[in-house]
Scaffold this active site. Structure first.
Site, PDB file in Angstrom:
ATOM      1  N   ASP A 116     110.540  61.645  73.436  1.00 49.21           N
ATOM      2  CA  ASP A 116     110.686  62.678  74.455  1.00 49.21           C
ATOM      3  C   ASP A 116     109.438  63.558  74.560  1.00 49.21           C
ATOM      4  OD1 ASP A 116     111.481  65.118  75.821  1.00 49.21           O
ATOM      5  OD2 ASP A 116     113.552  64.462  75.548  1.00 49.21           O
ATOM      6  N   SER A 166     111.514  64.367  80.340  1.00 46.89           N
ATOM      7  CA  SER A 166     112.865  64.152  79.845  1.00 46.89           C
ATOM      8  C   SER A 166     113.853  64.032  81.010  1.00 46.89           C
ATOM      9  CB  SER A 166     113.230  65.272  78.867  1.00 46.89           C
ATOM     10  OG  SER A 166     114.352  64.941  78.094  1.00 46.89           O
TER      11      SER A 166
END
Length: 627
Positions: free
Chosen positions: A484, A370
């Site tokens: 993600d 991320s």
């Protein structure tokens, strides 16, 4: 099965046995009896000693070389390497003891010499010598305590490295030896080249070149920690060039192919492949002054290396630094840093990296998830600290990449502005051409698998790692639907540790932040219980609900909480950024989070027993992180 020459055993040097091996548990006179009943077997690189299911007709002890224990079948087409065995290791004794067939296959990774004790002689010794039976019982006990299956391990560090130059670069061997001397200890590295090989033939073995080469290497291995074999593919010393090159390929724990922009290089590799097929050692590609993506891709596709390195030969200072970084990775002494996800709190990674550099830690590998993937990608491009801070300010604060809201059919944010920002900030290059080793992770929304990105467009892999479900739309890539990576693994230390290239530093910006949120919620609930029997609960004591974007961001990283906790235990050093009032989307807190990361890293290093491990062996050349 072809083994090679067989002769009579001639004893053993006590120093050759590994500390935890079967031999180390035997009295000297028992060892001498064992060797007296054994015969010597030479097994060339790539040859099988035995296969799973074969009858157990003998036990073996490794005298020199490397063998790999392989579990054939399953998800690995060529088999999974369970263990790598070096000098002093015993194998096959448990099958004789239990009367079963071979449970795994064994193949020579490099030319190896073994001592063979037949099943008949083994049984006779077991009856006569109680110390041998006791040692075997201890080995069996350790195996049963470990679950009854061989324990996977990295195996011995490469003691013999073969440098195969497919591009003329006279300075590379010298720089490699200098870097190795610094990493493994001054004066403990030897190099053997075509001239040494020719001299060995002339002096002792005028007709048997392989025997001369083997004797020469064996002497150097006993005298030095690491030996660098300089192959002669370019024909610099014509005498027996092909024989010496074959020997280098068969005898190395690791092959380093040095390639450059010379168009003849790929042709040289094609001519070498018939010889390289003799070797099972891991291959590394060393790109000399090569950064052009199509050429890099062609080489990676042709060689299929375990890892690759970029070395710039001009100026000399950079040349030495790049070679030193390659050597640290080759010898399993490189420092890797893994950066967690955490939205705007990820800016703290920059401060932590700066503090590591100030403490003398050289970072050779980076990875993340991320927002940690964004920071790691910028570091892998070898940008300075100030350059990265400026890029973060421009692309995450000034451009406001998350305010292009849309009708929430797949996500709250359209994502066009973020795609444009990442594409501009990271450029069009691929992961394979980054000057530093890099990976990031995402999650496959359909298969529910973790995806490790080590190739392909850099900006797109980072975008996938950053795409919070519900906030940003999934990224379509290579037939997958990616979101993600924090959903499955917000602190992917395991991915880097499993590469076996050295200690790993973890920077976690979410652990205390999430814990503080839990403590706050618990405190408010207790207040409600205490006051619930009397006056109504005052609404002022309840924390205001976070915005939907903050909720989605927090939910993403909290879902892999247990995985992150387990991964923290695998890191040599964990830097935890304390909780504060910085929200996950508070990008305007850039400077404050950089300072928080620097402070957290300094605090962690003050009490870290691992700091000497991270700095003591890693001071050669420039640091690879932000300054």
């Amino acid at each position: 099965m072809t083994l090679g020459t067989v002769g009579t055993a001639s004893g053993w040097d006590d120093g050759d046995s590994a500390a935890e091996s079967l031999l180390a548990q035997l009295p000297v006179w028992t060892r001498n009896t064992l060797f007296g009943a054994s015969t010597s077997v030479t097994l060339h690189a790539g040859r099988w000693l035995f296969r799973a299911g074969d009858p157990a007709d003998a036990m073996y002890i490794v005298r020199s070389g490397r063998l790999e224990v392989i579990s054939e079948g399953g998800s690995h087409p060529s088999g999974e390497v369970l263990e790598v065995l070096g000098p002093g290791a015993a194998l096959g004794e448990l099958a004789l003891l239990t009367g079963s067939t071979r449970s795994a296959s064994v193949r020579a990774r490099r030319d190896s010499e073994l001592m063979r004790l037949s099943a008949t002689d083994f049984a006779s010794l077991m009856r006569k010598d109680k110390s041998l039976a006791l040692a075997l019982a201890r080995v069996l006990g350790r195996l049963l305590a470990g679950g009854g299956t061989p324990r996977s391990q990295e195996g011995p560090r490469p003691a013999v490295i073969a440098l195969v130059p497919l591009q003329h670069e006279p300075g590379l061997p010298g720089h490699m030896v200098s870097a190795l001397e610094h990493v493994v200890g001054h004066g403990r590295v030897a190099t053997l080249g075509p001239e040494d090989a020719a001299g060995a033939i002339d002096e002792r073995y005028p007709t048997d070149a392989d025997a001369a080469f083997a004797q020469l290497l064996e002497r150097r291995e006993h005298e030095y920690d690491t030996v660098v074999l300089h192959a002669d593919i370019l024909g610099e010393v014509p005498l027996r060039a092909e024989g010496w090159t074959k020997f280098c390929l068969r005898s190395a724990d690791r092959l380093v192919l040095a390639v450059g922009p010379d168009p003849q290089g790929l042709r040289r590799w094609e001519s070498l492949q018939s010889l390289a097929s003799l070797a099972t050692a891991e291959r590394d590609l060393c790109f000399l002054d090569v950064g052009v993506e199509p050429l890099v891709a062609r080489w990676l596709g042709a060689v299929l290396p375990g890892r690759h390195h970029f070395v710039q030969t001009d100026p000399d200072r950079i040349f030495a630094d790049d070679v030193a970084r390659m050597i640290r990775r080759l010898t399993g002494r490189s420092v890797g840093v893994v950066l967690s996800g955490g939205g705007a709190r990820g800016f703290a990674h920059l401060g932590a990296l700066a503090a590591l550099r100030e403490a003398g830690v050289l970072v050779d590998r980076v990875g993340g998830c991320s927002m940690g993937a964004v920071m790691a990608a910028l570091v892998a491009q070898r940008r300075s600290h100030d350059e990265i801070v400026d890029a973060c300010r421009r692309y995450f604060i000034d451009s406001k990449p998350l305010n292009d809201y849309t009708i929430p059919r797949t996500a709250l944010v359209h994502g066009r502005k973020l795609r444009a920002s990442l594409s501009e900030a990271l450029g069009p290059g691929s992961i394979e051409t980054l000057p530093m080793d890099f990976f990031c992770i995402s999650a496959d929304l359909i298969a529910a698998d973790t995806v490790v990105h080590r190739s392909g467009p850099l900006w797109k892999a980072v975008l996938a790692s950053l795409s919070i479900p519900g906030l940003l739309p999934p990224v379509r890539m290579d037939g997958r639907l990616l979101v993600d990576g924090g959903i499955l693994n917000n602190l992917p230390v395991d991915v880097m540790v499993d590469a076996g290239e050295g200690p790993v530093v973890a920077v976690d910006v979410m652990r205390d932040f999430a814990s503080e949120g839990t403590r706050r919620s618990s405190r408010f609930r207790r207040q409600r219980v205490r006051r619930g029997s009397g006056a109504p609960v005052a609404t002022s004591i309840e924390p205001p609900p976070p915005p939907i974007a903050e909720t989605l961001t927090r939910a993403t990283v909290l879902s892999s909480w247990r995985q992150a906790e387990a991964n923290r235990d695998r890191a040599a050093l964990v830097i935890t950024v304390p909780a504060d009032q910085t929200g996950l989307l508070a990008f305007d807190r850039l400077d404050a989070m950089v300072d928080a990361g620097r402070t957290a890293a300094r605090t962690a290093m003050q009490t870290a027993a691992a700091l000497d491990q991270l700095t003591g062996r890693h001071r050669t050349g420039e640091a690879a992180g932000p300054s």
